[in-house]
Design a protein around this motif. Structure first.
Motif, PDB file in Angstrom:
ATOM      1  N   LYS A   7      24.663  13.292 -67.992  1.00  0.00           N
ATOM      2  CA  LYS A   7      25.285  12.391 -68.967  1.00  0.00           C
ATOM      3  C   LYS A   7      26.751  12.229 -68.618  1.00  0.00           C
ATOM      4  CE  LYS A   7      27.769  11.844 -72.931  1.00  0.00           C
ATOM      5  NZ  LYS A   7      28.938  12.494 -73.512  1.00  0.00           N
ATOM      6  N   GLY A 151      29.217  10.692 -80.769  1.00  0.00           N
ATOM      7  CA  GLY A 151      28.961  11.692 -79.740  1.00  0.00           C
ATOM      8  C   GLY A 151      27.480  11.833 -79.416  1.00  0.00           C
ATOM      9  N   ASP A 154      25.196  12.770 -76.012  1.00  0.00           N
ATOM     10  CA  ASP A 154      24.854  14.142 -75.608  1.00  0.00           C
ATOM     11  C   ASP A 154      23.426  14.466 -76.037  1.00  0.00           C
ATOM     12  OD1 ASP A 154      27.484  14.488 -74.806  1.00  0.00           O
ATOM     13  OD2 ASP A 154      28.105  15.406 -76.699  1.00  0.00           O
ATOM     14  N   LYS A 209      34.739  19.415 -80.142  1.00  0.00           N
ATOM     15  CA  LYS A 209      34.143  18.088 -79.945  1.00  0.00           C
ATOM     16  C   LYS A 209      33.398  17.942 -78.629  1.00  0.00           C
ATOM     17  CE  LYS A 209      37.452  15.979 -82.989  1.00  0.00           C
ATOM     18  NZ  LYS A 209      38.410  17.138 -82.969  1.00  0.00           N
TER      19      LYS A 209
HETATM   20 MG    MG Z   1      31.319  13.177 -76.496  1.00  0.00          MG
END
Ligand code: MG
Ligand code: ASP
Length: 413
Positions: A7, A151, A154, A209
């Protein structure tokens, strides 16, 4: 050779040159003979920009339309990478969430993956394509486009790695691993070599994060090894793996903070059975994540109840609490957005005593007032004033002797 899911985050694909750079890296892995699925984020800043557009139209955009909009950031990066790979002479194909068979529930803007119909991806892998998948998105059973929360790429990556039984999942980002704390606050912070799923899960949910919390949940549940590495600089990165014997040697492995929380207080709550249930049911139905809760035992017939939620959801939570307060005849609801949370995490807390006491003493010596406390077997967390957070992080990092290495070298971005 096995299968790897990689990723690349937003800064790694932030412009055309960087996308070409990612293509070169992917080409090198391909040359080693690996099967490759590459999950991408949107270009950095793109998702925020799209959200802003929506709010220029209306203060309350429909969440379905919002997902339709913000899923487009990833639609831009995936064909660009596929083209870049093709111009290097490689077979590559880009696939949306739907084309990758990623099904979710219908909880727009924070949908959960329910199923991965992996046949399409497998077919392309079988035909030796590099499969470039749009992160962060899926579809529900009625073909509505959904997104997996900020996010979320992920989680796309780890979930695909699990579904495809990949050997590992590599998360390429703009930092070269997971640190003992945020190096922007503490320059002496060190990269952690190996960290357990459990610690990473606490760190992610407490505000670190680097990985989305749900991606770590997936990895932990299915024991998928995940490595976090820099796109811009070679190095070993940080492995997120099953707990190993020597991980318990240190009591504390990291200090985490979160400045994006708000505290809501329901004032003058009647002290009788069933009240807390009413308050929290209202919030749970809206799928708002409540973090800490405090209720005092009342000496009168009334008590105050405080809870913390992500600041982005504070407005929504406030509305729900106000109507619940009305129903249970509480006096009022107050909101405080000037709070911050600092936490220490470590599996070693299980076998070391006095860790919480030391945390509180360090705060006391620095004259930092603790407003709320929550603990688990492997973490201690406190709510303090937002303005005290950076200082608290530095004091805890030094107090638990987490520094020591060279200050971090600045990254390429
Ligand atoms: Mg991220
Ligand atoms: N583009 C999405 C975000 O900015 C998802 C991701 O980058 O993982 O949150």
């Amino acid at each position: 050779m096995g299968l790897i899911v990689q990723k690349y985050g937003g800064t790694s694909v932030g412009d055309v040159e960087r996308i070409k750079n990612v293509a070169k890296k992917v080409a090198q892995y391909k040359a080693q003979g690996h099967g490759l699925v590459v999950v991408l984020s949107a270009m950095s800043g793109k998702t925020d920009e799209l959200i802003k557009l929506a709010y220029q139209i209306t203060d309350e955009p429909s969440e379905r339309e919002l997902d339709m909009l913000i899923s487009t950031g990833e639609r831009i990066t995936i064909p660009l990478l596929a083209m870049a790979l093709q111009s290097l002479g490689l077979k590559a194909v880009s696939l949306t969430g739907r084309q990758s068979g990623i099904f979710t529930d219908s909880m727009y803007t924070k949908a959960r993956i329910t199923k991965i119909a992996k046949e399409n991806v497998q077919k392309y892998l079988h035909d030796d394509y590099i499969v470039v998948v749009a992160g962060f998105q899926g579809v529900d059973e009625s073909s509505n486009v959904t997104t997996l929360g900020r996010g979320g790429s992920d989680t796309t990556a780890v979930a695909l790695a699990v579904a495809l039984s990949a050997d590992k999942c590599e998360i390429y980002t703009d930092v070269d691993g997971v640190y003992t704390t945020d190096p922007n606050v503490v320059p002496q912070a060190r990269r952690i070599e190996r960290i357990s799923y459990e610690e990473m899960l606490e760190m992610a949910s407490l505000g670190a994060k680097v990985l989305q919390t749900r991606s770590v949940e997936f990895a932990a549940k299915y024991r998928m090894p995940v490595v976090v590495k820099s796109t811009f600089k070679d190095g070993p990165g940080t492995w997120v793996v099953e707990e190993e014997a020597d991980m318990e040697k240190v009591a504390v492995s990291s200090v985490v903070y979160d400045k994006n929380q708000a505290k809501l207080t329901v004032v003058g709550v009647p002290d009788k059975p069933g009240i807390a249930a009413k308050i929290f049911n209202a919030i749970a139905r809206a799928e708002i994540n409540v973090d800490m809760i405090i209720q005092n035992v009342s000496v009168t017939a009334l008590t105050d109840l405080s809870l913390t939620v992500p600041r982005a959801e504070a407005g929504k939570a406030m509305k729900l609490l106000e109507s619940a307060a009305n129903e249970i005849e509480a006096k009022s609801v107050m909101i405080d957005e000037e709070i911050g949370k600092v936490s220490i995490v470590g599996v070693g807390m299980r076998s070391h005593t006095g860790v919480a006491a030391k945390f509180f003493s360090l705060m006391a010596d620095a004259n930092i007032n603790i407003e709320m406390i929550s603990t688990s077997e492997i973490k201690v967390s406190c709510v303090i004033r937002k303005g005290d957070v950076d200082r608290a992080v530095r004091i805890l990092h030094a107090g638990f002797h987490l520094g020591g290495g060279e200050p971090r070298v600045e990254q390429a971005h």
